[in-house]
Design a protein around this motif. Structure first.
Motif, PDB file in Angstrom:
ATOM      1  N   GLY A  72       0.789  -1.227   0.000  1.00  0.00           N
ATOM      2  CA  GLY A  72       0.000   0.000   0.000  1.00  0.00           C
ATOM      3  C   GLY A  72       0.816   1.269   0.000  1.00  0.00           C
ATOM      4  N   ALA A  73       2.155   1.172  -0.081  1.00  0.00           N
ATOM      5  CA  ALA A  73       3.004   2.368  -0.115  1.00  0.00           C
ATOM      6  C   ALA A  73       2.904   3.027  -1.492  1.00  0.00           C
ATOM      7  N   LEU A  74       2.860   4.358  -1.497  1.00  0.00           N
ATOM      8  CA  LEU A  74       2.774   5.105  -2.746  1.00  0.00           C
ATOM      9  C   LEU A  74       4.168   5.289  -3.324  1.00  0.00           C
ATOM     10  N   LEU A  75       4.374   4.755  -4.515  1.00  0.00           N
ATOM     11  CA  LEU A  75       5.662   4.818  -5.180  1.00  0.00           C
ATOM     12  C   LEU A  75       5.548   5.635  -6.468  1.00  0.00           C
ATOM     13  N   VAL A  76       6.686   6.160  -6.938  1.00  0.00           N
ATOM     14  CA  VAL A  76       6.693   6.896  -8.200  1.00  0.00           C
ATOM     15  C   VAL A  76       7.875   6.439  -9.044  1.00  0.00           C
ATOM     16  N   LEU A  77       7.676   6.449 -10.367  1.00  0.00           N
ATOM     17  CA  LEU A  77       8.805   6.276 -11.270  1.00  0.00           C
ATOM     18  C   LEU A  77       9.628   7.558 -11.255  1.00  0.00           C
ATOM     19  N   ARG A  78      10.920   7.426 -11.260  1.00  0.00           N
ATOM     20  CA  ARG A  78      11.828   8.565 -11.107  1.00  0.00           C
ATOM     21  C   ARG A  78      11.571   9.636 -12.178  1.00  0.00           C
ATOM     22  N   PRO A  79      11.080  10.835 -11.785  1.00  0.00           N
ATOM     23  CA  PRO A  79      10.836  11.904 -12.757  1.00  0.00           C
ATOM     24  C   PRO A  79      12.016  12.869 -12.886  1.00  0.00           C
ATOM     25  N   ASP A  80      12.942  12.805 -11.923  1.00  0.00           N
ATOM     26  CA  ASP A  80      14.017  13.797 -11.844  1.00  0.00           C
ATOM     27  C   ASP A  80      15.103  13.201 -10.957  1.00  0.00           C
ATOM     28  N   MET A  81      16.345  13.393 -11.310  1.00  0.00           N
ATOM     29  CA  MET A  81      17.431  12.780 -10.545  1.00  0.00           C
ATOM     30  C   MET A  81      17.881  13.621  -9.357  1.00  0.00           C
ATOM     31  N   THR A  82      17.675  14.932  -9.424  1.00  0.00           N
ATOM     32  CA  THR A  82      18.231  15.811  -8.393  1.00  0.00           C
ATOM     33  C   THR A  82      17.715  15.498  -6.989  1.00  0.00           C
ATOM     34  N   PRO A  83      16.404  15.344  -6.750  1.00  0.00           N
ATOM     35  CA  PRO A  83      15.961  14.995  -5.397  1.00  0.00           C
ATOM     36  C   PRO A  83      16.507  13.644  -4.927  1.00  0.00           C
ATOM     37  N   ALA A  84      16.642  12.702  -5.842  1.00  0.00           N
ATOM     38  CA  ALA A  84      17.186  11.392  -5.466  1.00  0.00           C
ATOM     39  C   ALA A  84      18.630  11.523  -5.003  1.00  0.00           C
ATOM     40  N   ILE A  85      19.423  12.325  -5.707  1.00  0.00           N
ATOM     41  CA  ILE A  85      20.809  12.527  -5.299  1.00  0.00           C
ATOM     42  C   ILE A  85      20.882  13.323  -4.004  1.00  0.00           C
ATOM     43  N   ALA A  86      19.972  14.267  -3.820  1.00  0.00           N
ATOM     44  CA  ALA A  86      19.909  15.006  -2.553  1.00  0.00           C
ATOM     45  C   ALA A  86      19.646  14.046  -1.396  1.00  0.00           C
ATOM     46  N   ARG A  87      18.743  13.080  -1.611  1.00  0.00           N
ATOM     47  CA  ARG A  87      18.459  12.075  -0.576  1.00  0.00           C
ATOM     48  C   ARG A  87      19.711  11.260  -0.267  1.00  0.00           C
ATOM     49  N   ILE A  88      20.406  10.822  -1.317  1.00  0.00           N
ATOM     50  CA  ILE A  88      21.616  10.019  -1.127  1.00  0.00           C
ATOM     51  C   ILE A  88      22.685  10.816  -0.380  1.00  0.00           C
ATOM     52  N   ALA A  89      22.878  12.068  -0.773  1.00  0.00           N
ATOM     53  CA  ALA A  89      23.895  12.903  -0.138  1.00  0.00           C
ATOM     54  C   ALA A  89      23.619  13.095   1.347  1.00  0.00           C
ATOM     55  N   ALA A  90      22.336  13.294   1.687  1.00  0.00           N
ATOM     56  CA  ALA A  90      21.963  13.560   3.078  1.00  0.00           C
ATOM     57  C   ALA A  90      22.004  12.311   3.947  1.00  0.00           C
ATOM     58  N   THR A  91      21.782  11.153   3.357  1.00  0.00           N
ATOM     59  CA  THR A  91      21.671   9.928   4.161  1.00  0.00           C
ATOM     60  C   THR A  91      22.914   9.047   4.131  1.00  0.00           C
ATOM     61  N   ALA A  92      23.759   9.203   3.114  1.00  0.00           N
ATOM     62  CA  ALA A  92      24.927   8.328   2.987  1.00  0.00           C
ATOM     63  C   ALA A  92      26.254   9.046   3.229  1.00  0.00           C
ATOM     64  N   TYR A  93      26.212  10.370   3.387  1.00  0.00           N
ATOM     65  CA  TYR A  93      27.441  11.139   3.553  1.00  0.00           C
ATOM     66  C   TYR A  93      27.306  12.100   4.733  1.00  0.00           C
ATOM     67  N   SER A  94      28.442  12.630   5.158  1.00  0.00           N
ATOM     68  CA  SER A  94      28.458  13.614   6.240  1.00  0.00           C
ATOM     69  C   SER A  94      29.145  14.880   5.735  1.00  0.00           C
ATOM     70  N   LYS A  95      29.057  15.933   6.523  1.00  0.00           N
ATOM     71  CA  LYS A  95      29.675  17.198   6.119  1.00  0.00           C
ATOM     72  C   LYS A  95      31.195  17.086   6.023  1.00  0.00           C
ATOM     73  N   LYS A  96      31.774  16.103   6.752  1.00  0.00           N
ATOM     74  CA  LYS A  96      33.216  15.912   6.692  1.00  0.00           C
ATOM     75  C   LYS A  96      33.674  15.435   5.312  1.00  0.00           C
ATOM     76  N   GLN A  97      32.737  14.872   4.561  1.00  0.00           N
ATOM     77  CA  GLN A  97      33.089  14.307   3.254  1.00  0.00           C
ATOM     78  C   GLN A  97      32.861  15.281   2.100  1.00  0.00           C
ATOM     79  N   LEU A  98      32.401  16.485   2.406  1.00  0.00           N
ATOM     80  CA  LEU A  98      32.138  17.467   1.362  1.00  0.00           C
ATOM     81  C   LEU A  98      33.445  18.030   0.813  1.00  0.00           C
TER      82      LEU A  98
END
Length: 414
Positions: A72-98
């Motif tokens: 029952g989860a609402l899913l979407v086909l990827r319409p844009d890459m930028t929010p997906a990369i923003a999610r990855i950056a925020a969840t898989a990296y830290s400010k020390k890695q910038l």
């Protein structure tokens, strides 16, 4: 009556071998540019939770393909890459890695209110530069966009530079209410300048009225910046004009000034842009071939604040602007008879080891058949293997000459 199994749905397409080869060559050339700038490849799932894209200020909600999974989860086909990369950056990296520098070449999926031949599945190739907020970072991203277009053979193009704060400052200086400001902004996005003109008549400030009425004409060289500077007094607009002037100066020093112009009417259909906005247009395409800009507030929505800038090239649009011949690698069709079979196989193998396309013909020595086959495959030359010689035939002009393996390898090394 349409027989569904014989057709593709509207907005998607098959890629036949030569078209796909052309597309992949464009993608490969673009990827090489990105890698040479120090960007690393990244990908995300083809479908994600709706929350990744909903409310991000990007693609409108009614243009996203949505479906429910079995839980029952609402899913979407990827319409844009930028929010997906923003999610990855925020969840898989830290400010020390910038800073983080990513590139991608992926399929996107969007619905269209009016098809008119528009694809609902299309390819974007882009970069995202996260963790640095500076004009130098912006200049790098614009230069990467220019070099990408040059690398795939686009010759007649312009990158229009704008700034999100320019029109925001103009609208604020007009002292109109929020409802009217929103209406003006919406019509600018739609390029409904007739409506903008009508609304501008209600503004008392003559300079602001002039700017809004002249928006379609505020496109061009540095003289546009100088012309408008005398018309505004607000800090946002003036700072954005100074920024664009300095950015142009950097790009000029890099030798890119002939590819750059200004569009002060750009406001960005994706309202997550916070600073620089730029678009690329090329002869042969009726739409922009790239869109980009700075989006400093997006990654924070996923839990880690960091500035960011990037752009996306529209690969399907680029295919309309470039001749396939420009990107075609030199290739050979090797012909032989039974007596020279081993020699022909060894020749083809030697060429392949040097990253040269060498296809063996199994049509015998009939020249007309081999020429026809080579033309259908976009093969450049025929190599006729004889007992003591190798004969090189140029498909385009039918010129012939005797060559050696060393000559062929040296020819490709140039």
């Amino acid at each position: 009556m349409i027989i569904s199994k014989l057709h593709t749905p509207e907005g998607v397409k098959d890629y036949l071998p030569l078209e796909l080869k052309f597309k992949k060559k464009i993608e490969s050339n673009i990827a090489n540019v990105f890698k040479n700038y120090g960007y690393l490849p990244i990908t995300s799932p083809t479908f994600e939770y709706n929350d990744v894209f909903c409310g991000m200020g990007g693609v409108k909600d009614n243009r996203v393909f949505k479906f429910l999974d079995r839980d029952g989860a609402l899913l979407v086909l990827r319409p844009d890459m930028t929010p997906a990369i923003a999610r990855i950056a925020a969840t898989a990296y830290s400010k020390k890695q910038l800073p983080l520098k990513f590139y991608y070449i992926e399929s996107m999926f969007r619905t269209n209110e009016n098809y008119q031949g528009k694809l609902r599945e299309f390819t974007q190739a882009g970069i995202e530069f996260l963790g640095v907020n500076s004009i130098e970072a912006d200049a790098e991203v614009v230069s990467a966009a220019i070099n990408s277009l040059l690398e795939v053979g686009v010759k007649n193009f312009k990158i229009d530079l704008g700034h999100a704060s320019f029109l925001k400052g103009v609208i604020e200086e007009s002292a109109i209410d929020n409802e009217m400001a929103s209406e003006i902004q919406g019509n600018i996005i739609k390029k409904n300048y007739v409506a903008v003109n009508e609304l501008a008549e209600n503004i008392e400030n003559d300079n602001i009225k002039y700017i809004l009425k002249e928006l379609p004409l505020l496109i061009g060289d540095l003289s546009i910046i100088d012309k408008v500077k005398t018309k505004v007094t607000n800090k946002k607009s003036l700072e954005s004009l100074n920024y664009l002037t300095e950015l142009y100066s950097i790009l000029k020093e890099m030798g890119f000034e002939k590819y750059v112009s200004f569009d002060l009417g750009v406001i960005g259909s994706m309202d997550y842009y916070t600073g620089l906005i730029f678009r690329g247009y090329a002869k042969g395409s009726g739409a922009s071939v790239l869109d980009g800009g700075r989006y400093d507030n997006m990654v924070e929505k996923f839990g880690l604040a960091m500035p960011a800038v990037g752009f996306a090239l529209k690969v399907n649009e680029l295919m309309k602007t470039v001749s396939a011949d420009v990107l075609e690698d030199v290739s050979y069709l090797v012909t032989f008879d039974n007596c020279n079979r081993t020699k022909a196989f060894k020749l083809a193998d030697e060429l392949r080891k040097n990253n040269i396309l060498a296809e063996c013909s199994y049509l015998g020595k009939d020249k007309s058949k081999n020429v026809e086959y080579a033309l259908n495959k976009n093969i450049s030359y025929i190599l006729e293997v004889e007992e003591d010689t190798i004969n090189l035939v140029d498909i385009n002009n039918n010129a012939e000459k005797t060559v050696t393996v060393d000559f062929l390898l040296a020819k490709e090394a140039k």
